[in-house]
Design a protein around this motif. Structure first.
Motif, mmCIF file in Angstrom:
data_model
loop_
_atom_site.group_PDB
_atom_site.id
_atom_site.type_symbol
_atom_site.label_atom_id
_atom_site.label_comp_id
_atom_site.label_asym_id
_atom_site.label_seq_id
_atom_site.Cartn_x
_atom_site.Cartn_y
_atom_site.Cartn_z
ATOM 1 N N THR A 1 -16.701 56.781 45.962
ATOM 2 C CA THR A 1 -17.572 55.644 46.273
ATOM 3 C C THR A 1 -17.292 54.447 45.378
ATOM 4 N N GLU A 2 -17.079 54.661 44.101
ATOM 5 C CA GLU A 2 -16.808 53.539 43.196
ATOM 6 C C GLU A 2 -15.540 52.800 43.613
ATOM 7 N N ALA A 3 -14.472 53.538 43.893
ATOM 8 C CA ALA A 3 -13.225 52.907 44.324
ATOM 9 C C ALA A 3 -13.413 52.210 45.666
ATOM 10 N N PHE A 4 -14.191 52.821 46.562
ATOM 11 C CA PHE A 4 -14.478 52.207 47.858
ATOM 12 C C PHE A 4 -15.147 50.852 47.657
ATOM 13 N N LEU A 5 -16.213 50.813 46.860
ATOM 14 C CA LEU A 5 -16.943 49.561 46.634
ATOM 15 C C LEU A 5 -16.086 48.524 45.923
ATOM 16 N N ASN A 6 -15.152 48.968 45.090
ATOM 17 C CA ASN A 6 -14.274 48.045 44.382
ATOM 18 C C ASN A 6 -13.237 47.386 45.290
ATOM 19 N N THR A 7 -13.091 47.854 46.524
ATOM 20 C CA THR A 7 -12.184 47.180 47.462
ATOM 21 C C THR A 7 -12.828 45.929 48.048
ATOM 22 N N LEU A 8 -14.148 45.769 47.849
ATOM 23 C CA LEU A 8 -14.926 44.703 48.483
ATOM 24 C C LEU A 8 -15.242 43.572 47.525
ATOM 25 N N LYS A 9 -15.284 42.343 48.059
ATOM 26 C CA LYS A 9 -15.837 41.232 47.295
ATOM 27 C C LYS A 9 -17.331 41.492 47.113
ATOM 28 N N ALA A 10 -17.924 40.917 46.089
ATOM 29 C CA ALA A 10 -19.360 41.116 45.821
ATOM 30 C C ALA A 10 -20.216 40.678 47.000
ATOM 31 N N ASP A 11 -19.789 39.633 47.711
ATOM 32 C CA ASP A 11 -20.559 39.117 48.843
ATOM 33 C C ASP A 11 -19.948 39.489 50.197
ATOM 34 N N ALA A 12 -19.203 40.573 50.219
ATOM 35 C CA ALA A 12 -18.543 41.014 51.454
ATOM 36 C C ALA A 12 -19.560 41.286 52.555
ATOM 37 N N SER A 13 -19.087 41.200 53.792
ATOM 38 C CA SER A 13 -19.929 41.557 54.936
ATOM 39 C C SER A 13 -19.247 42.662 55.726
ATOM 40 N N LEU A 14 -20.064 43.499 56.340
ATOM 41 C CA LEU A 14 -19.567 44.582 57.181
ATOM 42 C C LEU A 14 -20.435 44.623 58.430
ATOM 43 N N THR A 15 -19.794 44.642 59.585
ATOM 44 C CA THR A 15 -20.497 44.786 60.858
ATOM 45 C C THR A 15 -19.961 46.034 61.535
ATOM 46 N N ASP A 16 -20.849 46.963 61.823
ATOM 47 C CA ASP A 16 -20.479 48.243 62.427
ATOM 48 C C ASP A 16 -21.167 48.335 63.787
ATOM 49 N N TRP A 17 -20.413 48.036 64.841
ATOM 50 C CA TRP A 17 -20.937 48.062 66.206
ATOM 51 C C TRP A 17 -22.257 47.296 66.311
ATOM 52 N N GLY A 18 -22.278 46.078 65.727
ATOM 53 C CA GLY A 18 -23.436 45.208 65.837
ATOM 54 C C GLY A 18 -24.436 45.309 64.695
ATOM 55 N N ARG A 19 -24.367 46.366 63.901
ATOM 56 C CA ARG A 19 -25.255 46.482 62.729
ATOM 57 C C ARG A 19 -24.582 45.754 61.567
ATOM 58 N N SER A 20 -25.304 44.817 60.934
ATOM 59 C CA SER A 20 -24.712 43.989 59.882
ATOM 60 C C SER A 20 -25.214 44.378 58.501
ATOM 61 N N PHE A 21 -24.288 44.348 57.547
ATOM 62 C CA PHE A 21 -24.572 44.669 56.151
ATOM 63 C C PHE A 21 -23.927 43.585 55.294
ATOM 64 N N GLN A 22 -24.699 43.028 54.356
ATOM 65 C CA GLN A 22 -24.213 41.920 53.535
ATOM 66 C C GLN A 22 -24.246 42.309 52.068
ATOM 67 N N GLY A 23 -23.127 42.175 51.396
ATOM 68 C CA GLY A 23 -23.039 42.453 49.972
ATOM 69 C C GLY A 23 -22.821 43.930 49.675
ATOM 70 N N ARG A 24 -22.374 44.187 48.469
ATOM 71 C CA ARG A 24 -22.036 45.560 48.079
ATOM 72 C C ARG A 24 -23.219 46.523 48.146
ATOM 73 N N GLU A 25 -24.424 46.048 47.823
ATOM 74 C CA GLU A 25 -25.582 46.949 47.823
ATOM 75 C C GLU A 25 -25.858 47.484 49.231
ATOM 76 N N GLN A 26 -25.890 46.598 50.218
ATOM 77 C CA GLN A 26 -26.125 47.043 51.597
ATOM 78 C C GLN A 26 -24.953 47.869 52.115
ATOM 79 N N ILE A 27 -23.729 47.456 51.773
ATOM 80 C CA ILE A 27 -22.556 48.211 52.225
ATOM 81 C C ILE A 27 -22.536 49.592 51.569
#
Length: 104
Positions: free
Chosen positions: A19-45
């Motif tokens: 998980t730590e390495a996974f989160l380190n691939t992301l910018k602090a303010d990264a966004s992720l959209t999974d089939w319409g569900r949106s997650f903003q920032g490392r905490e939500q991701i």
């Protein structure tokens, strides 16, 4: 096509359950959209990661990759205790980190 390092690290970290390495691939303010569900920032991701990725022992295998207008579209085969099948992940990078990921 050679896969860019941030995307390769994303896949490796998922497959290793790191998980730590996974989160380190992301910018602090990264966004992720999974089939319409949106997650903003490392905490939500991180919460998405627990419910839909490493938390359900997902294993990812790259099927193909194509570059398109500042992003990379990667066909991924997923196995684990959640979604199983193939889908497209479109990554937008900012330097050595993932700025956004759209899963469809």
């Amino acid at each position: 096509m050679t896969i860019p390092d941030p995307i390769g690290h994303f896949v490796e970290a998922t497959n290793e359950g790191d998980t730590e390495a996974f989160l380190n691939t992301l910018k602090a303010d990264a966004s992720l959209t999974d089939w319409g569900r949106s997650f903003q920032g490392r905490e939500q991701i991180a919460r998405w990661n627990q419910s839909d990725n490493i938390g359900v022992q997902s294993r990812l295998r790259r099927v193909r990759i194509a570059a398109a207008e500042g992003s990379y579209r990667v066909r991924i085969a997923v196995t684990g205790n959640g979604f199983n099948g193939e889908g497209d992940m479109t990554f937008t990078l900012d330097g050595d980190r993932i700025a956004s990921l759209v899963i469809a």
